[in-house]
Design a protein around this motif. Structure first.
Motif, mmCIF file in Angstrom:
data_model
loop_
_atom_site.group_PDB
_atom_site.id
_atom_site.type_symbol
_atom_site.label_atom_id
_atom_site.label_comp_id
_atom_site.label_asym_id
_atom_site.label_seq_id
_atom_site.Cartn_x
_atom_site.Cartn_y
_atom_site.Cartn_z
ATOM 1 N N GLY A 34 0.811 -1.080 -0.027
ATOM 2 C CA GLY A 34 -0.081 -0.064 0.045
ATOM 3 C C GLY A 34 0.919 1.077 -0.188
ATOM 4 O O GLY A 34 0.368 2.419 0.217
ATOM 5 N N PHE A 35 2.197 1.263 -0.345
ATOM 6 C CA PHE A 35 3.087 2.324 -0.062
ATOM 7 C C PHE A 35 3.769 2.379 -1.529
ATOM 8 O O PHE A 35 4.454 1.450 -1.955
ATOM 9 N N ARG A 36 3.622 3.557 -2.061
ATOM 10 C CA ARG A 36 4.340 3.768 -3.342
ATOM 11 C C ARG A 36 5.918 3.792 -3.108
ATOM 12 O O ARG A 36 6.724 3.328 -3.752
ATOM 13 N N ALA A 37 6.163 4.734 -1.901
ATOM 14 C CA ALA A 37 7.579 4.794 -1.485
ATOM 15 C C ALA A 37 7.491 4.692 0.147
ATOM 16 O O ALA A 37 6.714 5.574 0.687
ATOM 17 N N PRO A 38 8.017 3.767 0.545
ATOM 18 C CA PRO A 38 7.896 3.388 2.174
ATOM 19 C C PRO A 38 8.602 4.684 3.053
ATOM 20 O O PRO A 38 9.580 5.454 2.662
ATOM 21 N N ALA A 39 8.253 4.899 4.163
ATOM 22 C CA ALA A 39 8.986 5.445 5.092
ATOM 23 C C ALA A 39 10.433 5.097 5.296
ATOM 24 O O ALA A 39 10.653 4.037 5.298
ATOM 25 N N ALA A 40 11.086 5.749 5.841
ATOM 26 C CA ALA A 40 12.564 5.554 5.956
ATOM 27 C C ALA A 40 12.731 4.382 7.065
ATOM 28 O O ALA A 40 13.522 3.514 6.739
ATOM 29 N N HIS A 41 11.636 4.325 8.048
ATOM 30 C CA HIS A 41 11.879 3.137 8.749
ATOM 31 C C HIS A 41 11.352 1.729 8.323
ATOM 32 O O HIS A 41 11.702 0.776 8.807
ATOM 33 N N ASN A 42 10.680 1.953 7.057
ATOM 34 C CA ASN A 42 10.331 0.835 6.371
ATOM 35 C C ASN A 42 11.054 0.695 5.008
ATOM 36 O O ASN A 42 11.021 -0.466 4.461
ATOM 37 N N GLN A 43 11.932 1.291 4.878
ATOM 38 C CA GLN A 43 12.843 1.181 3.454
ATOM 39 C C GLN A 43 13.737 -0.213 3.282
ATOM 40 O O GLN A 43 13.572 -0.642 2.529
ATOM 41 N N ALA A 44 14.111 -0.574 4.449
ATOM 42 C CA ALA A 44 15.197 -1.718 4.407
ATOM 43 C C ALA A 44 14.297 -2.957 4.108
ATOM 44 O O ALA A 44 14.627 -3.864 3.025
ATOM 45 N N VAL A 45 13.149 -3.105 4.776
ATOM 46 C CA VAL A 45 12.229 -4.143 4.667
ATOM 47 C C VAL A 45 11.415 -4.344 3.347
ATOM 48 O O VAL A 45 11.206 -5.115 2.648
ATOM 49 N N PHE A 46 11.191 -3.071 2.895
ATOM 50 C CA PHE A 46 10.535 -2.873 1.279
ATOM 51 C C PHE A 46 11.566 -3.502 0.374
ATOM 52 O O PHE A 46 11.109 -4.012 -0.449
#
Length: 76
Positions: A34-46
């Motif tokens: 549901g994210f086009r671009a994840p928040a910084a705290h989710n970037q690694a898992v994305f």
């Protein structure tokens, strides 16, 4: 779901590049998360999810057997 992801299987798409597979994986992860671009705290898992889906897709395409084609189309 993910209508913009095109079929990457040969012979439907004969010249699939790694960039095509990664783009499909990115679109899938965006849709599921549901994210086009994840928040910084989710970037690694994305990013890891995109890498995992890319690898799974490469494996799938390399090992599919298409009738009448003489076996799987190896990309490895």
């Amino acid at each position: 779901m993910c209508r913009s992801i095109k079929t990457l299987r040969a012979p439907v798409t004969p010249d699939v590049r790694d960039e095509d597979i990664r783009a499909a994986a990115l679109q899938y992860v965006r849709k599921v998360s549901g994210f086009r671009a994840p928040a910084a705290h989710n970037q690694a898992v994305f990013d890891q999810a995109v890498a995992d889906v890319t690898a799974a897709t490469q494996h799938l395409l390399a090992h599919l057997e298409v009738r009448g084609s003489g076996g799987g189309a190896s990309r490895e």
